[in-house]
Scaffold this active site. Structure first.
Site, PDB file in Angstrom:
ATOM      1  N   ASP A  12     -88.193  -6.085 -56.557  1.00 19.52           N
ATOM      2  CA  ASP A  12     -87.753  -5.910 -55.261  1.00 19.52           C
ATOM      3  C   ASP A  12     -86.742  -6.564 -57.159  1.00 19.52           C
ATOM      4  O   ASP A  12     -84.835  -7.128 -55.840  1.00 19.52           O
ATOM      5  CB  ASP A  12     -87.301  -6.842 -53.965  1.00 19.52           C
TER       6      ASP A  12
ATOM      7  N   LYS B 188     -85.840  -2.374 -59.571  1.00 21.13           N
ATOM      8  CA  LYS B 188     -86.241  -1.197 -60.485  1.00 21.13           C
ATOM      9  C   LYS B 188     -85.456   0.682 -59.940  1.00 21.13           C
ATOM     10  O   LYS B 188     -84.982   1.219 -61.098  1.00 21.13           O
ATOM     11  CB  LYS B 188     -87.504  -1.572 -59.854  1.00 21.13           C
TER      12      LYS B 188
ATOM     13  N   ASN C 152     -96.275   0.742 -50.599  1.00 18.36           N
ATOM     14  CA  ASN C 152     -95.588  -0.720 -50.301  1.00 18.36           C
ATOM     15  C   ASN C 152     -94.280  -1.297 -51.165  1.00 18.36           C
ATOM     16  O   ASN C 152     -93.836  -1.999 -50.823  1.00 18.36           O
ATOM     17  CB  ASN C 152     -96.638  -1.714 -51.119  1.00 18.36           C
TER      18      ASN C 152
ATOM     19  N   GLY D  69     -90.219  -0.333 -52.301  1.00 16.60           N
ATOM     20  CA  GLY D  69     -89.052  -0.129 -51.339  1.00 16.60           C
ATOM     21  C   GLY D  69     -88.466   0.136 -52.537  1.00 16.60           C
ATOM     22  O   GLY D  69     -87.963  -0.868 -53.060  1.00 16.60           O
ATOM     23  N   HIS D  70     -88.273   1.142 -53.302  1.00 20.16           N
ATOM     24  CA  HIS D  70     -86.572   1.349 -54.686  1.00 20.16           C
ATOM     25  C   HIS D  70     -85.686   1.634 -54.069  1.00 20.16           C
ATOM     26  O   HIS D  70     -85.525   3.001 -53.503  1.00 20.16           O
ATOM     27  CB  HIS D  70     -87.585   2.170 -55.803  1.00 20.16           C
ATOM     28  N   THR D  71     -84.501   1.327 -54.371  1.00 21.82           N
ATOM     29  CA  THR D  71     -82.989   1.681 -53.090  1.00 21.82           C
ATOM     30  C   THR D  71     -82.630   2.329 -54.382  1.00 21.82           C
ATOM     31  O   THR D  71     -82.036   1.820 -55.986  1.00 21.82           O
ATOM     32  CB  THR D  71     -82.330   0.260 -52.816  1.00 21.82           C
TER      33      THR D  71
ATOM     34  N   ARG E 143    -115.660   2.901 -55.093  1.00 17.47           N
ATOM     35  CA  ARG E 143    -116.747   3.898 -54.990  1.00 17.47           C
ATOM     36  C   ARG E 143    -116.745   4.354 -53.855  1.00 17.47           C
ATOM     37  O   ARG E 143    -117.726   6.183 -54.037  1.00 17.47           O
ATOM     38  CB  ARG E 143    -117.361   4.012 -55.878  1.00 17.47           C
TER      39      ARG E 143
ATOM     40  N   GLN F 192     -93.235  -2.603 -57.490  1.00 12.50           N
ATOM     41  CA  GLN F 192     -93.897  -4.264 -57.602  1.00 12.50           C
ATOM     42  C   GLN F 192     -93.646  -4.971 -58.815  1.00 12.50           C
ATOM     43  O   GLN F 192     -92.714  -4.755 -59.299  1.00 12.50           O
ATOM     44  CB  GLN F 192     -95.700  -4.616 -57.079  1.00 12.50           C
TER      45      GLN F 192
ATOM     46  N   GLY G 153     -88.104  -5.084 -43.890  1.00 14.11           N
ATOM     47  CA  GLY G 153     -87.594  -5.551 -43.097  1.00 14.11           C
ATOM     48  C   GLY G 153     -86.737  -6.986 -43.425  1.00 14.11           C
ATOM     49  O   GLY G 153     -86.205  -7.740 -42.540  1.00 14.11           O
TER      50      GLY G 153
ATOM     51  N   LYS H  44     -77.812  -7.688 -60.203  1.00 11.07           N
ATOM     52  CA  LYS H  44     -76.791  -8.310 -59.565  1.00 11.07           C
ATOM     53  C   LYS H  44     -76.552  -9.405 -60.273  1.00 11.07           C
ATOM     54  O   LYS H  44     -75.995 -10.937 -59.519  1.00 11.07           O
ATOM     55  CB  LYS H  44     -78.437  -8.490 -58.679  1.00 11.07           C
TER      56      LYS H  44
ATOM     57  N   ASP I 266     -73.944 -10.218 -60.683  1.00  8.21           N
ATOM     58  CA  ASP I 266     -72.247 -10.354 -59.126  1.00  8.21           C
ATOM     59  C   ASP I 266     -72.441 -10.275 -58.264  1.00  8.21           C
ATOM     60  O   ASP I 266     -71.751 -11.595 -57.628  1.00  8.21           O
ATOM     61  CB  ASP I 266     -71.817  -8.851 -59.104  1.00  8.21           C
TER      62      ASP I 266
ATOM     63  N   VAL J 138     -73.812  -4.369 -62.356  1.00  7.07           N
ATOM     64  CA  VAL J 138     -72.579  -5.456 -61.072  1.00  7.07           C
ATOM     65  C   VAL J 138     -72.365  -5.236 -60.242  1.00  7.07           C
ATOM     66  O   VAL J 138     -71.773  -5.370 -59.710  1.00  7.07           O
ATOM     67  CB  VAL J 138     -71.645  -6.083 -62.115  1.00  7.07           C
TER      68      VAL J 138
HETATM   69  P1  GDP Z   1     -86.906  -2.212 -56.734  1.00  5.47           P
HETATM   70  O1  GDP Z   1     -88.070  -2.896 -56.057  1.00  5.47           O
HETATM   71  O2  GDP Z   1     -86.735  -3.200 -58.014  1.00  5.47           O
HETATM   72  O3  GDP Z   1     -86.659  -1.064 -56.297  1.00  5.47           O
HETATM   73  O4  GDP Z   1     -85.777  -2.722 -55.759  1.00  5.47           O
HETATM   74  P2  GDP Z   1     -84.933  -3.328 -54.458  1.00  5.47           P
HETATM   75  O5  GDP Z   1     -84.104  -1.391 -54.603  1.00  5.47           O
HETATM   76  O6  GDP Z   1     -86.111  -3.359 -53.401  1.00  5.47           O
HETATM   77  O7  GDP Z   1     -83.606  -3.635 -53.964  1.00  5.47           O
HETATM   78  C1  GDP Z   1     -82.534  -4.299 -54.735  1.00  5.47           C
HETATM   79  C2  GDP Z   1     -81.732  -4.165 -53.991  1.00  5.47           C
HETATM   80  O8  GDP Z   1     -80.050  -4.857 -54.350  1.00  5.47           O
HETATM   81  C3  GDP Z   1     -81.012  -3.157 -53.968  1.00  5.47           C
HETATM   82  O9  GDP Z   1     -80.522  -3.002 -52.456  1.00  5.47           O
HETATM   83  C4  GDP Z   1     -80.316  -2.353 -54.348  1.00  5.47           C
HETATM   84  O10 GDP Z   1     -79.161  -0.978 -53.945  1.00  5.47           O
HETATM   85  C5  GDP Z   1     -79.499  -3.532 -54.705  1.00  5.47           C
HETATM   86  N1  GDP Z   1     -79.182  -3.990 -55.903  1.00  5.47           N
HETATM   87  C6  GDP Z   1     -79.511  -3.527 -57.065  1.00  5.47           C
HETATM   88  N2  GDP Z   1     -78.849  -3.825 -58.423  1.00  5.47           N
HETATM   89  C7  GDP Z   1     -77.568  -4.598 -57.804  1.00  5.47           C
HETATM   90  C8  GDP Z   1     -76.743  -5.022 -58.110  1.00  5.47           C
HETATM   91  O11 GDP Z   1     -76.591  -5.427 -59.514  1.00  5.47           O
HETATM   92  N3  GDP Z   1     -75.183  -5.539 -58.301  1.00  5.47           N
HETATM   93  C9  GDP Z   1     -75.928  -5.746 -55.802  1.00  5.47           C
HETATM   94  N4  GDP Z   1     -75.250  -6.545 -55.644  1.00  5.47           N
HETATM   95  N5  GDP Z   1     -77.344  -5.309 -55.764  1.00  5.47           N
HETATM   96  C10 GDP Z   1     -77.584  -4.564 -56.778  1.00  5.47           C
HETATM   97  P1  IMO Z   2     -91.330  -3.392 -54.679  1.00  2.00           P
HETATM   98  O1  IMO Z   2     -91.430  -1.707 -55.862  1.00  2.00           O
HETATM   99  C1  IMO Z   2     -91.956  -7.092 -53.311  1.00  2.00           C
HETATM  100  C2  IMO Z   2     -95.675  -8.264 -51.591  1.00  2.00           C
HETATM  101  C3  IMO Z   2     -96.503  -8.358 -50.253  1.00  2.00           C
HETATM  102  C4  IMO Z   2     -96.904  -9.439 -50.247  1.00  2.00           C
HETATM  103  C5  IMO Z   2     -97.622  -9.076 -51.358  1.00  2.00           C
HETATM  104  C6  IMO Z   2     -99.118  -7.783 -51.773  1.00  2.00           C
HETATM  105  O2  IMO Z   2     -89.797  -2.354 -54.285  1.00  2.00           O
HETATM  106  O3  IMO Z   2     -90.732  -4.107 -55.955  1.00  2.00           O
HETATM  107  P2  IMO Z   2     -99.400  -4.984 -51.075  1.00  2.00           P
HETATM  108  O4  IMO Z   2     -99.011  -4.338 -49.191  1.00  2.00           O
HETATM  109  O5  IMO Z   2     -99.178  -4.995 -51.845  1.00  2.00           O
HETATM  110  O6  IMO Z   2    -101.496  -5.601 -50.261  1.00  2.00           O
HETATM  111  O7  IMO Z   2     -98.688  -7.286 -50.069  1.00  2.00           O
HETATM  112  O8  IMO Z   2     -96.742  -8.589 -52.736  1.00  2.00           O
HETATM  113  N1  IMO Z   2     -95.110  -6.716 -52.003  1.00  2.00           N
HETATM  114  C7  IMO Z   2     -93.641  -6.987 -52.847  1.00  2.00           C
HETATM  115  N2  IMO Z   2     -92.386  -7.415 -52.704  1.00  2.00           N
HETATM  116  N3  IMO Z   2     -91.367  -5.317 -53.802  1.00  2.00           N
HETATM  117  C8  IMO Z   2     -92.238  -4.819 -53.544  1.00  2.00           C
HETATM  118  O9  IMO Z   2     -92.318  -4.024 -54.164  1.00  2.00           O
HETATM  119  C9  IMO Z   2     -93.961  -5.472 -53.132  1.00  2.00           C
HETATM  120  N4  IMO Z   2     -94.964  -4.964 -52.911  1.00  2.00           N
HETATM  121  C10 IMO Z   2     -95.935  -5.258 -52.189  1.00  2.00           C
HETATM  122  O10 IMO Z   2     -94.359  -8.606 -49.820  1.00  2.00           O
HETATM  123  O11 IMO Z   2     -96.600 -10.877 -50.681  1.00  2.00           O
HETATM  124 MG    MG Z   3     -88.229  -3.087 -53.081  1.00  3.18          MG
END
Ligand code: GDP
Ligand code: IMO
Ligand code: MG
Length: 426
Positions: free
Chosen positions: A13, A16, A38, A40-42, A142, A223, A301, A330, A332, A413
């Site tokens: 998170d 990425k 698993n 979650g890329h925003t 396998r 991840q 969530g 992040k 900011d 930022v």
């Molecule tokens: P990922 O899994 O690595 O793609 O990251 P996530 O999407 O799970 O979480 C990153 C969160 O931070 C998302 O809600 C993005 O929209 C938000 N985000 C990314 N870059 C920035 C930033 O520079 N500043 C702020 N405030 N939010 C950011």
């Molecule tokens: P992104 O790509 C944050 C964490 C889970 C748990 C462990 C194992 O959005 O960064 P799993 O379901 O993979 O067997 O869970 O890994 N986990 C993540 N934490 N961001 C993720 O993906 C994750 N994918 C798995 O919370 O601790």
């Molecule tokens: Mg994520």
């Protein structure tokens, strides 16, 4: 630039999705190489905010090809749902490709994931319950079903029969769950096949041809390094190689083709699920970071655990991934802090460690050694050049850069594509 890898440098998170979306325009292909739903890329572009679990973030660029590589696991239900959502948002999925060698997540994998976590009780991993561990278990054992098996009903049924002969007794006898009926599952999956067939390819051949044609590939990690099955905080990890090496095995592109590896790290640190986290803040400071950074999981969530930036962890990522660049995201969020702490080393039972201790038993007792830097206390979300950042923010970035020993090429930022300071990425 033939092929670059983007990889999470902390516990996931890091942003990425945002950084992939930012740089993907410079590549012809964006390929996910590990993990499944698993992730979650925003991605935020203008008024559109999308949460992608399976489909690469490059899908936002209409001319880029998005590939789900062989190292990924594919939940057909999620992929189809994501295609429908994207299309309804006006984002075409015509350029999506899925490797035939990627493994399929089956409903029993999700049951087993949940049941196993329940059995672990207070020692649970805190998985996303997307069936990730059990699907990779079946791959290694396998007895997995692959995306290419969807192309032929007979093959699919034969493999499903063999898998269920093994899985059903585990469901019933070990976990007290209901067994699966082969026919019902087969109808369900061969129905998914009707939608997915046009997207299925042999991805290694395809990706190497792309490179031979002088085009470029961005590998989008999911991840993160500290969640990697080999290099993370085992057993509190995911079940795949999310590190840069995974881009090679998870795509069928050789390591000599990759010339740049960018690690993405937050300006502070978060973690979802269980496991060690030396700089975790369980007080109101942690809550402040959570609120300011909107640190709630995209996939589940769940409230993310929050803490200060941990330099030894990023150094570990620099080493195991061979990072050439870093993106710090992040920044900011730290604007609300009067002072900012950075963990520069650990104290483990009286001994100083400048890097992640070699054994987890040590790491579990690691107490952070902090250096404190002044905050800047002003809004930086509109800044686009490093020189325009407040002096304290520049000093913070310089400090992280010195600790990591790798240049910080991108600083973000804000969540939007434009809310970025691009220093050295071109
Ligand atoms: P990922 O899994 O690595 O793609 O990251 P996530 O999407 O799970 O979480 C990153 C969160 O931070 C998302 O809600 C993005 O929209 C938000 N985000 C990314 N870059 C920035 C930033 O520079 N500043 C702020 N405030 N939010 C950011
Ligand atoms: P992104 O790509 C944050 C964490 C889970 C748990 C462990 C194992 O959005 O960064 P799993 O379901 O993979 O067997 O869970 O890994 N986990 C993540 N934490 N961001 C993720 O993906 C994750 N994918 C798995 O919370 O601790
Ligand atoms: Mg994520």
């Amino acid at each position: 630039m033939p092929a670059s890898v983007l990889v999470g440098a902390q516990w996931g998170d890091e942003g990425k999705g945002k950084v992939t979306d930012l740089i993907a325009g410079g590549f012809d292909v964006v390929c996910r190489y590990s993990g499944g739903a698993n992730a979650g890329h925003t991605v935020v572009v203008g008024s559109k905010k999308l949460a992608l679990h399976q489909i690469p973030s490059g899908i936002m660029y209409k001319d880029a090809i998005s590939v789900i590589g062989n190292g990924c696991i594919v939940d057909p239900e999620v992929v189809i749902q994501e295609i429908n959502t994207l299309e309804s948002e006006g984002v075409s999925c015509e350029n999506l490709r899925i490797s035939g060698n990627a493994h399929l997540v089956m409903p029993y994998h999700k049951d087993l994931d949940g049941a196993h976590e329940q059995k672990l009780g207070k020692n649970l991993i805190g998985t996303t319950k997307r069936g990730v561990g059990p699907t990779y278990m079946d791959k290694m054992n396998r007895i997995g079903l692959r995306v290419q098996d969807l192309l032929d009903d007979n093959t699919f049924n034969q493999k499903l029969e063999a898998a269920l002969a093994y899985i059903n007794p585990i469901l019933t006898d070990v976990y007290g769950l209901k067994p699966y009926d082969q026919k019902t599952l087969s109808v369900q999956y061969l129905n998914y096949a009707q939608t997915l067939k046009p997207y299925i390819i042999e991805s290694s051949l395809y990706l190497n041809r792309v490179l031979d044609d002088g085009k470029s590939i961005l590998f989008e990690g999911a991840q993160a390094t500290m969640l990697d099955i080999d290099h993370g905080t085992y057993p509190f990890v995911t079940s795949s190689n999310c590190t840069a090496g995974g881009a090679v095995t998870g795509s069928g592109v050789g390591p000599t083709k990759i010339n740049r590896i960018i690690g993405v790290a937050k300006a502070y640190l978060t973690r979802v699920g269980s496991g060690p986290f030396p700089t975790e803040l369980t007080d109101e400071m942690g809550e402040k970071l959570r609120q300011q950074g909107a640190e709630f999981g995209v996939t589940t969530g769940r409230a993310r655990r929050c803490g200060w930036y941990d330099a030894p962890i990023v150094k570990h990522s620099v080493r195991v991934n061979g990072l050439t660049d870093l993106a710090i995201t992040k920044l900011d969020v730290l604007s609300c802090m009067d002072e900012i702490k950075v963990c520069v080393a650990y104290n483990c039972d009286g001994e100083r460690y400048d890097s992640v201790p070699e054994f987890q038993s040590r790491f579990l007792h690691a107490k952070p050694i902090y250096e404190t830097l002044p905050g800047w206390n002003c809004d930086i979300t509109g800044i686009r050049r490093f020189e325009d950042l407040p002096k304290q923010a520049q000093a913070y970035i310089d400090f992280l850069e010195k600790l990591a020993g790798v240049r910080i090429s991108i600083i973000t930022v804000g969540p939007e594509r434009e809310q970025t300071i691009n220093r050295y990425w071109n």
